[in-house]
Design a protein around this motif. Sequence first.
Motif, PDB file in Angstrom:
ATOM      1  N   PHE A  12     -21.904 -14.115 -10.027  1.00 16.20           N
ATOM      2  CA  PHE A  12     -21.258 -13.778  -8.749  1.00 16.20           C
ATOM      3  C   PHE A  12     -22.087 -13.792  -7.529  1.00 16.20           C
ATOM      4  CE2 PHE A  12     -17.262 -13.233 -10.534  1.00 16.20           C
ATOM      5  CZ  PHE A  12     -17.357 -12.363 -11.596  1.00 16.20           C
ATOM      6  N   ALA A  13     -22.062 -13.063  -6.449  1.00 19.92           N
ATOM      7  CA  ALA A  13     -23.012 -13.122  -5.483  1.00 19.92           C
ATOM      8  C   ALA A  13     -24.273 -12.279  -5.951  1.00 19.92           C
ATOM      9  CB  ALA A  13     -22.356 -12.171  -4.197  1.00 19.92           C
ATOM     10  N   ALA A  16     -26.029 -10.836  -2.788  1.00 20.75           N
ATOM     11  CA  ALA A  16     -24.930 -10.211  -1.791  1.00 20.75           C
ATOM     12  C   ALA A  16     -24.655  -8.807  -2.267  1.00 20.75           C
ATOM     13  CB  ALA A  16     -23.688 -11.070  -1.906  1.00 20.75           C
ATOM     14  N   PRO A  17     -24.281  -7.806  -1.472  1.00 16.39           N
ATOM     15  CA  PRO A  17     -23.968  -6.560  -1.641  1.00 16.39           C
ATOM     16  C   PRO A  17     -22.661  -6.282  -2.488  1.00 16.39           C
ATOM     17  CG  PRO A  17     -22.988  -7.132   0.371  1.00 16.39           C
ATOM     18  CD  PRO A  17     -23.589  -8.397   0.058  1.00 16.39           C
ATOM     19  N   VAL A 134     -19.869  -8.989   7.458  1.00 12.28           N
ATOM     20  CA  VAL A 134     -20.133  -8.984   5.946  1.00 12.28           C
ATOM     21  C   VAL A 134     -19.839  -7.522   5.439  1.00 12.28           C
ATOM     22  CG1 VAL A 134     -22.427  -8.935   4.492  1.00 12.28           C
ATOM     23  CG2 VAL A 134     -22.018 -10.675   6.245  1.00 12.28           C
ATOM     24  N   LEU A 136     -17.727  -5.535   5.707  1.00 18.28           N
ATOM     25  CA  LEU A 136     -16.098  -5.345   5.550  1.00 18.28           C
ATOM     26  C   LEU A 136     -15.880  -6.359   4.409  1.00 18.28           C
ATOM     27  CD1 LEU A 136     -14.449  -5.316   9.186  1.00 18.28           C
ATOM     28  CD2 LEU A 136     -14.678  -3.580   7.454  1.00 18.28           C
ATOM     29  N   ALA A 137     -16.362  -7.605   4.356  1.00 15.12           N
ATOM     30  CA  ALA A 137     -15.956  -8.409   3.203  1.00 15.12           C
ATOM     31  C   ALA A 137     -16.757  -7.798   1.977  1.00 15.12           C
ATOM     32  CB  ALA A 137     -16.660  -9.787   3.425  1.00 15.12           C
ATOM     33  N   GLU A 139     -16.980  -4.664   1.306  1.00 21.72           N
ATOM     34  CA  GLU A 139     -15.913  -3.598   0.626  1.00 21.72           C
ATOM     35  C   GLU A 139     -14.632  -4.270   0.152  1.00 21.72           C
ATOM     36  OE1 GLU A 139     -14.823   0.123   2.651  1.00 21.72           O
ATOM     37  OE2 GLU A 139     -16.387   0.022   4.148  1.00 21.72           O
ATOM     38  N   ILE A 140     -14.182  -5.251   0.428  1.00 18.38           N
ATOM     39  CA  ILE A 140     -13.140  -5.921   0.018  1.00 18.38           C
ATOM     40  C   ILE A 140     -13.568  -6.401  -1.576  1.00 18.38           C
ATOM     41  CG2 ILE A 140     -11.739  -8.121  -0.314  1.00 18.38           C
ATOM     42  CD1 ILE A 140     -11.788  -8.008   2.665  1.00 18.38           C
ATOM     43  N   ARG A 141     -14.987  -6.772  -1.599  1.00 15.05           N
ATOM     44  CA  ARG A 141     -15.353  -7.275  -2.895  1.00 15.05           C
ATOM     45  C   ARG A 141     -15.510  -6.206  -4.058  1.00 15.05           C
ATOM     46  NH1 ARG A 141     -18.223 -10.935  -0.215  1.00 15.05           N
ATOM     47  NH2 ARG A 141     -20.333  -9.722  -0.012  1.00 15.05           N
ATOM     48  N   ASP A 143     -13.857  -3.133  -3.859  1.00 16.33           N
ATOM     49  CA  ASP A 143     -12.466  -2.856  -4.255  1.00 16.33           C
ATOM     50  C   ASP A 143     -11.786  -3.503  -5.299  1.00 16.33           C
ATOM     51  OD1 ASP A 143     -12.503  -0.795  -2.266  1.00 16.33           O
ATOM     52  OD2 ASP A 143     -11.216  -1.712  -0.907  1.00 16.33           O
ATOM     53  N   ARG A 144     -12.156  -4.800  -5.085  1.00 15.82           N
ATOM     54  CA  ARG A 144     -11.313  -6.086  -6.072  1.00 15.82           C
ATOM     55  C   ARG A 144     -12.141  -5.789  -7.550  1.00 15.82           C
ATOM     56  NH1 ARG A 144      -9.479 -10.508  -1.892  1.00 15.82           N
ATOM     57  NH2 ARG A 144      -8.060  -8.989  -0.613  1.00 15.82           N
ATOM     58  N   GLN A 145     -13.320  -5.686  -7.337  1.00 19.70           N
ATOM     59  CA  GLN A 145     -14.113  -5.234  -8.755  1.00 19.70           C
ATOM     60  C   GLN A 145     -13.446  -4.098  -9.716  1.00 19.70           C
ATOM     61  OE1 GLN A 145     -15.776  -7.280 -10.394  1.00 19.70           O
ATOM     62  NE2 GLN A 145     -16.533  -8.654  -9.169  1.00 19.70           N
ATOM     63  N   MET A 147     -10.632  -3.035  -8.985  1.00 17.63           N
ATOM     64  CA  MET A 147      -9.035  -3.229  -9.392  1.00 17.63           C
ATOM     65  C   MET A 147      -9.120  -3.752 -10.676  1.00 17.63           C
ATOM     66  SD  MET A 147      -7.100  -4.716  -6.156  1.00 17.63           S
ATOM     67  CE  MET A 147      -7.436  -4.037  -4.411  1.00 17.63           C
TER      68      MET A 147
ATOM     69  N   LEU B  69      -9.546 -12.379 -10.388  1.00 20.48           N
ATOM     70  CA  LEU B  69     -11.217 -12.118 -10.614  1.00 20.48           C
ATOM     71  C   LEU B  69     -11.136 -12.338 -12.227  1.00 20.48           C
ATOM     72  CD1 LEU B  69     -11.787 -11.029  -7.920  1.00 20.48           C
ATOM     73  CD2 LEU B  69     -12.576  -9.139  -9.042  1.00 20.48           C
ATOM     74  N   ASP B  91     -12.962 -12.883   1.461  1.00 20.72           N
ATOM     75  CA  ASP B  91     -13.783 -11.775   0.809  1.00 20.72           C
ATOM     76  C   ASP B  91     -15.095 -12.252   0.178  1.00 20.72           C
ATOM     77  OD1 ASP B  91     -12.875 -13.838  -1.066  1.00 20.72           O
ATOM     78  OD2 ASP B  91     -11.929 -12.256  -2.622  1.00 20.72           O
ATOM     79  N   ILE B  93     -17.254 -13.609   2.245  1.00 20.08           N
ATOM     80  CA  ILE B  93     -18.144 -13.763   3.387  1.00 20.08           C
ATOM     81  C   ILE B  93     -19.224 -12.812   3.248  1.00 20.08           C
ATOM     82  CG2 ILE B  93     -18.305 -12.740   5.816  1.00 20.08           C
ATOM     83  CD1 ILE B  93     -15.654 -13.912   6.227  1.00 20.08           C
ATOM     84  N   GLY B  94     -20.633 -13.360   3.397  1.00 18.76           N
ATOM     85  CA  GLY B  94     -21.929 -12.747   2.963  1.00 18.76           C
ATOM     86  C   GLY B  94     -22.250 -12.888   1.835  1.00 18.76           C
ATOM     87  N   SER B  95     -21.510 -13.589   1.004  1.00 22.58           N
ATOM     88  CA  SER B  95     -22.231 -13.875  -0.251  1.00 22.58           C
ATOM     89  C   SER B  95     -22.479 -15.492  -0.343  1.00 22.58           C
ATOM     90  CB  SER B  95     -21.065 -13.543  -1.378  1.00 22.58           C
ATOM     91  OG  SER B  95     -21.114 -14.197  -2.521  1.00 22.58           O
ATOM     92  N   PRO B  96     -23.420 -15.978  -1.034  1.00 21.04           N
ATOM     93  CA  PRO B  96     -23.632 -17.303  -1.198  1.00 21.04           C
ATOM     94  C   PRO B  96     -22.547 -17.988  -2.152  1.00 21.04           C
ATOM     95  CG  PRO B  96     -25.219 -16.079  -2.612  1.00 21.04           C
ATOM     96  CD  PRO B  96     -24.446 -15.160  -1.840  1.00 21.04           C
ATOM     97  N   VAL B  97     -22.008 -17.343  -3.060  1.00 23.93           N
ATOM     98  CA  VAL B  97     -20.968 -17.900  -4.078  1.00 23.93           C
ATOM     99  C   VAL B  97     -19.572 -17.128  -3.817  1.00 23.93           C
ATOM    100  CG1 VAL B  97     -22.503 -18.914  -5.650  1.00 23.93           C
ATOM    101  CG2 VAL B  97     -21.913 -16.613  -5.934  1.00 23.93           C
ATOM    102  N   MET B  99     -16.423 -15.268  -5.050  1.00 24.77           N
ATOM    103  CA  MET B  99     -16.614 -14.077  -6.148  1.00 24.77           C
ATOM    104  C   MET B  99     -15.093 -14.298  -7.036  1.00 24.77           C
ATOM    105  SD  MET B  99     -14.150 -10.817  -5.128  1.00 24.77           S
ATOM    106  CE  MET B  99     -15.466  -9.820  -5.849  1.00 24.77           C
ATOM    107  N   ILE B 140      -8.485  -4.907   3.606  1.00 21.09           N
ATOM    108  CA  ILE B 140      -8.986  -3.698   2.821  1.00 21.09           C
ATOM    109  C   ILE B 140      -7.699  -2.667   2.650  1.00 21.09           C
ATOM    110  CG2 ILE B 140     -10.323  -1.581   3.081  1.00 21.09           C
ATOM    111  CD1 ILE B 140     -12.408  -3.377   4.343  1.00 21.09           C
ATOM    112  N   MET B 147      -3.786  -0.108  -4.696  1.00 18.88           N
ATOM    113  CA  MET B 147      -4.734   0.971  -5.543  1.00 18.88           C
ATOM    114  C   MET B 147      -3.795   2.069  -5.717  1.00 18.88           C
ATOM    115  SD  MET B 147      -8.526   0.598  -4.913  1.00 18.88           S
ATOM    116  CE  MET B 147      -9.362  -0.651  -3.920  1.00 18.88           C
TER     117      MET B 147
END
Lengths: 240, 240
Positions: A12-13, A16-17, A134, A136-137, A139-141, A143-145, A147, B69, B91, B93-97, B99, B140, B147
């Motif tokens: 994954f990223a 990335a955060p 970035v 915000l995105a 945060e979405i990631r 959250d989905r992880q 989930m 995912l 989602d 954005i900010g990641s190179p790859v 998710m 979000i 959730m």
Amino acid sequence: MNLAAIRADHTFAANAPQHPCNPTLDLELLRTLVPVRRIQVKAGQVLYRAGSAFDSIYVVHAGCFKTQLVSADGRERTTGFRMRGDLLGADSIGSPVRMSDAVALDDGEVRELPYPAVMRACAGVPELQAMLTVALAAEIRTDRQWMLALGTLTAEQRVAAFLLDLGARHAALGYSGQHFVMRMTRAEIGSFLSIKLETVTRCMTLLAGRGCIEVRRREIRLVDHAALEALASGAGLRMH
Amino acid sequence: MNLAAIRADHTFAANAPQHPCNPTLDLELLRTLVPVRRIQVKAGQVLYRAGSAFDSIYVVHAGCFKTQLVSADGRERTTGFRMRGDLLGADSIGSPVRMSDAVALDDGEVRELPYPAVMRACAGVPELQAMLTVALAAEIRTDRQWMLALGTLTAEQRVAAFLLDLGARHAALGYSGQHFVMRMTRAEIGSFLSIKLETVTRCMTLLAGRGCIEVRRREIRLVDHAALEALASGAGLRMH
DNA sequence: CGTCCATTTGAAGGTAGTCAACAACCGTGG
DNA sequence: CCACGGTTGTTGACTACCTTCAAATGGACG
């Protein structure tokens, strides 16, 4: 699965955060552009509540916060825990009122960023706008992880993933990732993981019995990190 | 709880988007600033896959897509269904790859927006940047509402909430909100709702038996909207 | 020192999962 | 046009995990 592991997983990223805490807003930069107010909060204090006007976002400076959603009929769920560096309240951007509550779990401090000012600053400083997007995105990631985790892991695996995540976040802040004191109750952990508080207790006892962790109320020591990772990654050790 | 109801519930963001579909990007405006490419997809086709390079976001123009995912050990979860107007891929954005995976559930078309170009366009056009930020925040909110639902509702209530949401989204697109054909399988619904496909079937049969809905494979008719709302809002009719 | 809240532990019950078989439908190709 | 295989959906019986209800313990704090 464990969010901490994924953060380091190049599938994954990679850089990335994974957690909202990592690449939030650059406060130094912001301070030169928008009026930043410091707000002290006491344990249990509500920073904002669903339905109140949305006019600012926050960055946690000290302490630990929980965010929660409450439905009209009273069903309630903790949507996350925020620590130093984490963004707070950004989920309400674009809405006139906040969608969630934010409650301090212990004494702490946040930096308040009036949103109109942030928006204006973003319009003039592309880097700032990119950071917000970035964040915000990210945060979405996150959250989905979660989930994925909550939808596919057993109660015990969820608790393992939760503890690993907490540890990783503590470590990221410079504290020990192996030994820390949780700020949240079993009920709050359970609400976040979608299990009951008794189940949280039972799972921790189980994990302790297997030698994975040591528990003394809110004090946690991660003893067998590898075993926890295995559990959180779906290894179905279903020995009872 | 039902997302559609919340969208109309002034307790929360009254005129704010509850679903990613509502206030996404202004394609007309974007078209003047970034090169928009049309991509046709066939049913079952993968639009992008986790791990591939993130270089663009998409807006669904026709058809229905699922995003999912997959963890390293193979656990898998559908994170959402996207229809016309919905954003896809933001989602990452900010990641190179990327998710997540995006898969077309039927033949369709998307508009591809190269992300570097979008970012440049945003830097020059504050309104555009605001739209993107708002769209992300709205995602979000949607995620967190689900959730809450998945954490607090029974299987039957989740299915009721899901059907109401689908109906509301169809209605928002100008189709009938009472009578529609789902594009996804029971397994995909179950994955999204964190229940097994057999449970989805059973719940639909139950709801049909109560006169709430009519089901014929993927064809759905929402007969008793009020009863569904009540269920999705947590009313615990547990009569068997 | 006493009260209250958080946590732990136990026993019983229910909801959803699992495994399995069957039915219905789809598209394909004869 | 119809036969066919494979996918999708339905249903049943049994199991297991988690919840529920209840009680006891342990700390925290006034």
